[in-house]
Motif scaffolding. Structure first.
Motif, PDB file in Angstrom:
ATOM      1  N   LEU A  50      -1.063  10.610  59.594  1.00 32.28           N
ATOM      2  CA  LEU A  50      -1.678  11.389  60.667  1.00 32.28           C
ATOM      3  C   LEU A  50      -0.623  12.083  61.527  1.00 32.28           C
ATOM      4  O   LEU A  50      -0.783  13.247  61.887  1.00 32.28           O
ATOM      5  N   GLN A  51       0.470  11.393  61.814  1.00 32.78           N
ATOM      6  CA  GLN A  51       1.530  11.976  62.636  1.00 32.78           C
ATOM      7  C   GLN A  51       2.518  12.816  61.824  1.00 32.78           C
ATOM      8  O   GLN A  51       2.912  13.889  62.251  1.00 32.78           O
ATOM      9  N   SER A  57       5.108  11.592  47.903  1.00 33.48           N
ATOM     10  CA  SER A  57       4.710  11.582  46.497  1.00 33.48           C
ATOM     11  C   SER A  57       4.392  12.962  45.936  1.00 33.48           C
ATOM     12  O   SER A  57       3.716  13.764  46.572  1.00 33.48           O
ATOM     13  N   VAL A  58       4.860  13.203  44.735  1.00 34.67           N
ATOM     14  CA  VAL A  58       4.667  14.476  44.043  1.00 34.67           C
ATOM     15  C   VAL A  58       3.177  14.808  43.949  1.00 34.67           C
ATOM     16  O   VAL A  58       2.381  13.979  43.505  1.00 34.67           O
ATOM     17  N   GLY A  59       2.795  16.012  44.387  1.00 33.13           N
ATOM     18  CA  GLY A  59       1.423  16.490  44.261  1.00 33.13           C
ATOM     19  C   GLY A  59       0.437  15.900  45.252  1.00 33.13           C
ATOM     20  O   GLY A  59      -0.756  16.165  45.156  1.00 33.13           O
ATOM     21  N   HIS A  60       0.884  15.121  46.209  1.00 33.14           N
ATOM     22  CA  HIS A  60      -0.019  14.514  47.178  1.00 33.14           C
ATOM     23  C   HIS A  60      -0.171  15.392  48.424  1.00 33.14           C
ATOM     24  O   HIS A  60       0.707  16.167  48.766  1.00 33.14           O
ATOM     25  N   GLN A  61      -1.286  15.215  49.084  1.00 34.31           N
ATOM     26  CA  GLN A  61      -1.626  15.938  50.308  1.00 34.31           C
ATOM     27  C   GLN A  61      -2.025  14.892  51.341  1.00 34.31           C
ATOM     28  O   GLN A  61      -2.631  13.876  50.994  1.00 34.31           O
ATOM     29  N   CYS A  62      -1.712  15.129  52.594  1.00 37.93           N
ATOM     30  CA  CYS A  62      -2.170  14.248  53.665  1.00 37.93           C
ATOM     31  C   CYS A  62      -3.600  14.660  54.002  1.00 37.93           C
ATOM     32  O   CYS A  62      -3.846  15.794  54.411  1.00 37.93           O
ATOM     33  N   TYR A  63      -4.558  13.750  53.784  1.00 42.05           N
ATOM     34  CA  TYR A  63      -5.972  14.000  54.069  1.00 42.05           C
ATOM     35  C   TYR A  63      -6.426  13.106  55.217  1.00 42.05           C
ATOM     36  O   TYR A  63      -6.147  11.902  55.231  1.00 42.05           O
ATOM     37  N   LYS A  64      -7.156  13.698  56.145  1.00 40.73           N
ATOM     38  CA  LYS A  64      -7.651  12.966  57.313  1.00 40.73           C
ATOM     39  C   LYS A  64      -8.937  12.223  56.974  1.00 40.73           C
ATOM     40  O   LYS A  64      -9.865  12.792  56.401  1.00 40.73           O
ATOM     41  N   HIS A  66     -10.369  10.007  59.600  1.00 41.90           N
ATOM     42  CA  HIS A  66     -10.989  10.120  60.922  1.00 41.90           C
ATOM     43  C   HIS A  66      -9.857  10.303  61.932  1.00 41.90           C
ATOM     44  O   HIS A  66      -8.707  10.508  61.536  1.00 41.90           O
ATOM     45  N   ASN A  67     -10.144  10.245  63.201  1.00 38.54           N
ATOM     46  CA  ASN A  67      -9.139  10.524  64.231  1.00 38.54           C
ATOM     47  C   ASN A  67      -8.000   9.513  64.284  1.00 38.54           C
ATOM     48  O   ASN A  67      -7.014   9.743  64.988  1.00 38.54           O
ATOM     49  N   TYR A  68      -8.123   8.388  63.573  1.00 40.85           N
ATOM     50  CA  TYR A  68      -7.104   7.350  63.648  1.00 40.85           C
ATOM     51  C   TYR A  68      -6.393   7.080  62.322  1.00 40.85           C
ATOM     52  O   TYR A  68      -5.483   6.268  62.267  1.00 40.85           O
ATOM     53  N   TRP A  69      -6.819   7.730  61.244  1.00 42.37           N
ATOM     54  CA  TRP A  69      -6.204   7.457  59.948  1.00 42.37           C
ATOM     55  C   TRP A  69      -6.229   8.681  59.048  1.00 42.37           C
ATOM     56  O   TRP A  69      -7.220   9.406  58.972  1.00 42.37           O
TER      57      TRP A  69
END
Length: 112
Positions: A50-51, A57-64, A66-69
């Protein structure tokens, strides 16, 4: 020294193909060298991104979720996730998709 198996090789930092490109927000990534901040700042699999809003990791995306994770995943679905107690994710993308660092297989050494 002796290796446990014949296929083990000592680590090297010689080029083995194209380098992972750097990323500057708002630009299209071009081939280049992985920026030092990737290893220092980005999140590994299983950590809250989140921060950091970026992933090792190769090919990964940061997905939300909820507001805390938020988590680094190869993809995201808003359908209930059986691996997460059947809870739903917002799947809002945070930051760029990772060109990443190799975390499995050979070689898995990060060379700058």
């Amino acid at each position: 020294g002796m290796k446990d198996t014949a296929w083990e090789h000592p680590w090297e930092c010689k080029a083995v193909g194209s380098r992972t490109p750097t990323y500057i927000e708002g630009t299209v990534a071009e081939p280049g060298v992985v920026a030092q901040w990737v290893s220092e700042r980005c999140s590994p699999i299983g950590a809250n991104c989140l921060q950091t809003q970026c992933c090792h990791s190769v090919g990964h995306q940061c997905y939300k979720k909820h507001n805390y994770w938020a988590a680094c995943r190869p993809s995201c679905s808003q359908a209930p996730d059986p691996k997460d107690g059947n809870k739903s994710w917002t799947c809002e993308t945070l930051g760029p998709r990772s060109w990443g660092l190799s975390v499995k297989g050979y070689p898995s050494l990060y060379c700058i």
